[in-house]
Design a protein around this motif. Structure first.
Motif, mmCIF file in Angstrom:
data_model
loop_
_atom_site.group_PDB
_atom_site.id
_atom_site.type_symbol
_atom_site.label_atom_id
_atom_site.label_comp_id
_atom_site.label_asym_id
_atom_site.label_seq_id
_atom_site.Cartn_x
_atom_site.Cartn_y
_atom_site.Cartn_z
ATOM 1 N N GLU A 68 0.838 -1.198 0.000
ATOM 2 C CA GLU A 68 0.000 0.000 0.000
ATOM 3 C C GLU A 68 0.876 1.253 0.000
ATOM 4 O OE1 GLU A 68 -3.926 1.264 2.370
ATOM 5 O OE2 GLU A 68 -2.139 1.188 3.648
ATOM 6 N N SER B 39 2.061 1.884 -3.484
ATOM 7 C CA SER B 39 1.023 2.485 -4.333
ATOM 8 C C SER B 39 0.906 3.982 -4.082
ATOM 9 C CB SER B 39 -0.327 1.810 -4.077
ATOM 10 O OG SER B 39 -0.294 0.447 -4.434
ATOM 11 N N GLU C 223 7.619 -1.864 -2.732
ATOM 12 C CA GLU C 223 6.982 -3.074 -3.275
ATOM 13 C C GLU C 223 7.935 -4.260 -3.199
ATOM 14 O OE1 GLU C 223 4.010 -5.385 -4.372
ATOM 15 O OE2 GLU C 223 3.788 -3.217 -4.069
ATOM 16 N N LYS D 56 2.211 -5.532 -10.637
ATOM 17 C CA LYS D 56 2.028 -4.154 -10.170
ATOM 18 C C LYS D 56 3.157 -3.260 -10.653
ATOM 19 C CE LYS D 56 1.787 -1.412 -5.913
ATOM 20 N NZ LYS D 56 1.636 -1.473 -4.442
#
Length: 278
Positions: free
Chosen positions: A34, A37, A112, A173
């Motif tokens: 998160e 992101s 990430e 991602k």
């Protein structure tokens, strides 16, 4: 390093990584992902607004004012971890205003990577991402579709479809973020930047242990437990047998060196004796 930054910005990248280490210490894989992101989103905000970028990098503006700006910009859409980390980044000095975009992107990649590491998949992600870079380079039609004029959403959807169900969620991602945000780079340069970020995070999670004799499995496990408690996520132990250190253990971890070898202790004792006789 893959990305080329001036002196102040290079030091700010180093400091930002230390702040990232603190932000993700003890975090879950979901929390680290998160954070990634939110950092990717913040990088795009600054990439798309020169005035905001100048405000956040203005050396004449005090830290409190910059922290307030960060909170005003992202407070309603971004988590507390990202707000805190972006505030830390805003307090640093920069050789060029655009450098803050590259640094925040690198932090997003490494966050990430940390999520993948916590999930036990960092090696897999790094391998998959390299394979993806080769796939794009070797497939003319795919590369053309990813670099042509078109919506970022469509490009992200395309690479996600190509990777399908075989790749990890972190790989998908990162690849989706890459093709959506080239920002004037060639796609090959973007892959190099992302692979640099992945490799840097992996290197920060490896402890190089030098010892005169081999460690037992139990000793290695105890050492890993101590270091993992310190950093708050899984690490890898690489043991190097080095008879020149005579005894004891020297541990190089991230930017820290803990040298408890006999050679180092003798050297310290020698310097102390010289100091006393001076």
């Amino acid at each position: 390093m893959r990305i080329h930054l001036g002196g102040s910005s290079r030091q700010s990248l180093v400091a930002s990584r230390v702040a990232l280490d603190a932000a993700i210490k003890g975090a879950s894989a979901a929390s680290a992902s998160e954070l990634s992101s939110h950092l990717f989103a913040a990088a795009e905000v600054f990439a798309g607004n020169t005035s905001l970028r100048r405000a956040i990098t203005d050396p004449s503006r005090d830290k409190a004012a910059k922290a307030t700006l960060v909170k005003d910009l992202f407070g309603k859409s971004t988590g507390a971890l990202a707000i805190s980390l972006l505030s830390d980044v805003s307090a640093l000095r920069w050789s060029a205003t655009k450098d803050v975009i590259h640094v925040i992107e690198q932090l997003a990649i490494e966050a990430e990577a940390s999520a993948a590491n916590i999930a036990g998949e960092l090696d897999r992600v790094e391998d998959e991402f390299f394979e993806t870079s080769r796939l794009v380079a070797d497939n003319f039609e795919l590369r053309k579709a990813l670099v042509s004029v078109g919506s970022n959403q469509a490009k992200s959807a395309l690479i996600a479809e190509v990777l399908g169900k075989k790749a990890s969620s972190s790989t998908i991602k990162l690849a989706s973020a890459l093709v959506a945000h080239l920002r004037g780079r060639s796609i090959e340069a973007a892959f190099a930047d992302y692979l640099f970020g992945l490799a840097n995070r992996r290197n920060r999670l490896i402890a190089v242990v030098r010892t005169a004799t081999a460690l037992t499995d139990a000793q290695t496990k105890r050492l890993a437990t101590v270091l993992e408690k310190k950093v708050g996520q899984p690490i890898r132990i690489n043991v190097q047998i080095d008879s020149s250190i005579l005894g004891g253990v020297s541990i190089k971890f991230a930017d820290e060196l803990v040298d408890g070898s006999v050679v180092n202790r003798l050297a310290n004792a020698g310097r102390a004796l010289v100091g006393q006789s001076a």
